[in-house]
Enzyme design. Structure first.
Site, PDB file in Angstrom:
ATOM      1  N   LEU A  96      41.119  38.618  40.925  1.00  0.00           N
ATOM      2  CA  LEU A  96      42.319  38.447  40.095  1.00  0.00           C
ATOM      3  C   LEU A  96      43.503  39.203  40.696  1.00  0.00           C
ATOM      4  O   LEU A  96      44.464  38.617  41.171  1.00  0.00           O
ATOM      5  CB  LEU A  96      42.034  38.941  38.678  1.00  0.00           C
ATOM      6  CG  LEU A  96      43.250  39.103  37.756  1.00  0.00           C
ATOM      7  CD1 LEU A  96      43.889  37.760  37.464  1.00  0.00           C
ATOM      8  CD2 LEU A  96      42.872  39.818  36.467  1.00  0.00           C
ATOM      9  N   ASP A  97      43.408  40.514  40.644  1.00  0.00           N
ATOM     10  CA  ASP A  97      44.448  41.401  41.181  1.00  0.00           C
ATOM     11  C   ASP A  97      43.728  42.565  41.834  1.00  0.00           C
ATOM     12  O   ASP A  97      43.345  43.515  41.149  1.00  0.00           O
ATOM     13  CB  ASP A  97      45.342  41.892  40.043  1.00  0.00           C
ATOM     14  CG  ASP A  97      46.414  42.881  40.492  1.00  0.00           C
ATOM     15  OD1 ASP A  97      46.446  43.232  41.683  1.00  0.00           O
ATOM     16  OD2 ASP A  97      47.207  43.318  39.638  1.00  0.00           O
ATOM     17  N   PRO A  98      43.455  42.461  43.131  1.00  0.00           N
ATOM     18  CA  PRO A  98      44.036  41.521  44.098  1.00  0.00           C
ATOM     19  C   PRO A  98      43.278  40.191  44.170  1.00  0.00           C
ATOM     20  O   PRO A  98      42.065  40.146  44.009  1.00  0.00           O
ATOM     21  CB  PRO A  98      43.902  42.267  45.420  1.00  0.00           C
ATOM     22  CG  PRO A  98      42.642  43.072  45.257  1.00  0.00           C
ATOM     23  CD  PRO A  98      42.617  43.490  43.802  1.00  0.00           C
TER      24      PRO A  98
END
Length: 441
Positions: free
Chosen positions: A127-129
């Site tokens: 997702l993030d990252p």
């Protein structure tokens, strides 16, 4: 039949396993899911004909090597510190590897060896990252193709509880690794704004927040991540005057969390003496200067918050002034705090979580300035197939499939910032309803 090895069957692996088992039927994959305990593996594979459940102690180097050797590609859902260990085995055995974690210095050092072995070590594709990279690069490449120039880029992401399941004053419940939440932000946040470099030390981080509005969802608080500057060269925006990456939380959360930071309860560098004999009230008392009067009043005065305000209500709701035993032996303050939070911030049956992400781009094309908001909101199905599990697991599964099928031919240490990766990734995510909504001002 091509063979996929998934190492780890924790809370973020549910959607990944489900996706690959579905893909296995179409592409004739064998999906080996290995974990220290067979129970979560069996729960997530559900006797699927293409699944191969395995009990694996990752510290058993011989067994781990055997499992990697029989696979065509390895997915590591293990703690980030173990990725380099697995990656070295993959390089030696010439097996590609996929993870959701940041590229560590140890991983980066394997780039030349991975290229020589003809494999890809694919990192930062959760997702993030992960989704943040892919979605940002799609816009960045489009603007550059139109002859544009970037003036600013801000990107915020939060793993949150959905509004309909938000029943506590913090507006938060755990949907991913609790330890990472407790230790979030430690260090110094670095970014650039209007051409000026900015540095926020940890003890000031949660008092320096920005209001972020996601249309159709509401308002959030954003605080800066540790290092926004390192992404300028990765995104090809080296000279951009504003670059900030941050984390989203519900309004009021940061004031509450700042209280723990100021008290020192998020410290993970030392052990509390006789912690197993303490109550949480005694634990809290140990961080406040001694003196007469009510502990709550002394705490409020010590860290400069109202004795009857929202923050005190949030702290009281958690139970840090109560007689509940700590029970943890030789624990750090952060571990003691986490132990309490895991009980209070646990997803209940029927709860659903939410992912919110927003990119804010400022750029100029033909002397005309533009501001683009690109926002993503994803909600979970239940406490197993959470929004976090979807947005971490599905990109890993999609990218793994494209590597196996030969659509991604890159080698070495990579992240999803190139069209060869982000185009098919975003396209398939959109088909699953994980789609960014763009609004230009």
């Amino acid at each position: 039949m091509k063979k996929v090895l998934i190492l780890g069957a924790g809370r973020s692996a549910s959607s990944l396993i489900q996706y690959l088992l579905k893909a296995a039927e179409q592409h004739e994959y064998e999906i080996t899911v290995a974990d220290a305990s067979l129970e979560p593996v069996k729960q997530k594979t559900q006797n699927h004909k293409n699944a191969r459940p395995v009990a694996l102690d990752i510290n058993d180097a011989i067994h781990t090597k055997q499992e990697i050797e029989r696979a065509d590609i390895v997915i590591s859902m293990l703690p980030a510190m173990l990725h380099p260990q697995i990656a070295k085995m993959c390089v030696a055995l010439k097996k590609s590897m996929v993870t959701a974690s940041y590229v560590s210095p140890e991983m980066k050092e394997l780039d030349a060896e991975a290229r020589k072995a003809g494999i890809i070590l694919m990192n930062e594709c959760g997702l993030d990252p992960g989704i943040d990279h892919a979605s940002a690069m799609k816009v960045i490449d489009h603007v550059y193709a139109a002859g544009g120039k970037f003036l600013g880029f801000k990107s915020y992401t939060g793993g949150l509880i959905a509004p309909e399941s938000n029943d506590n004053p913090w507006g938060y419940k755990f949907t991913w690794n609790p330890r990472n939440v407790v230790l979030a932000g430690q260090g110094t946040a670095k970014y650039i704004e209007n051409g000026t470099y900015a540095y926020i030390p940890y003890h000031k981080l949660f008092s320096r927040i920005e209001k972020i509005h996601v249309e159709g969802t509401g308002d959030f608080e954003g605080y800066a991540n540790r290092d926004s500057l390192s992404y300028r060269p990765l995104y090809g925006i080296d000279n951009i005057p504003t670059m900030i990456r941050g984390t989203l939380r519900m309004p009021g959360y940061c004031d509450g969390w700042n209280a723990f930071v100021q008290l020192g309860m998020t410290d993970d560098t030392y052990h509390v003496e006789n912690s197993e004999k303490m109550t949480y009230a005694q634990f809290t008392e140990s961080f406040i200067p001694s003196g007469k009067g009510d502990m709550k009043d002394r705490l409020a005065k010590y860290i400069g918050i109202p004795a009857k305000g929202n923050v005190m209500e949030m702290l009281d709701w958690l139970g840090i002034f109560g007689d509940k035993p700590v029970t943890l032996k030789d624990a750090t303050p952060a571990q003691i705090l986490q132990n309490l939070l895991e009980e209070k911030w646990k997803l209940k049956e029927g709860d659903i979580d939410m992912i919110a992400m927003q990119h804010q781009f400022e750029y100029e094309i033909d002397n005309k300035k533009h501001r683009l908001f690109s926002s993503l909101v994803v909600k979970g199905d239940d406490a197993t197939y959470t929004a976090m599990a979807k947005t971490v697991g599905l990109p890993i599964g999609i990218i793994t499939k494209h590597i196996l099928n030969g659509d991604i031919k890159l080698q070495g240490v990579c992240i999803p910032t190139v069209k060869e990766i982000y185009t098919p990734l975003l396209h398939e995510l959109e088909s699953m309803g994980i789609k960014f909504v763009e609004k230009e001002v």
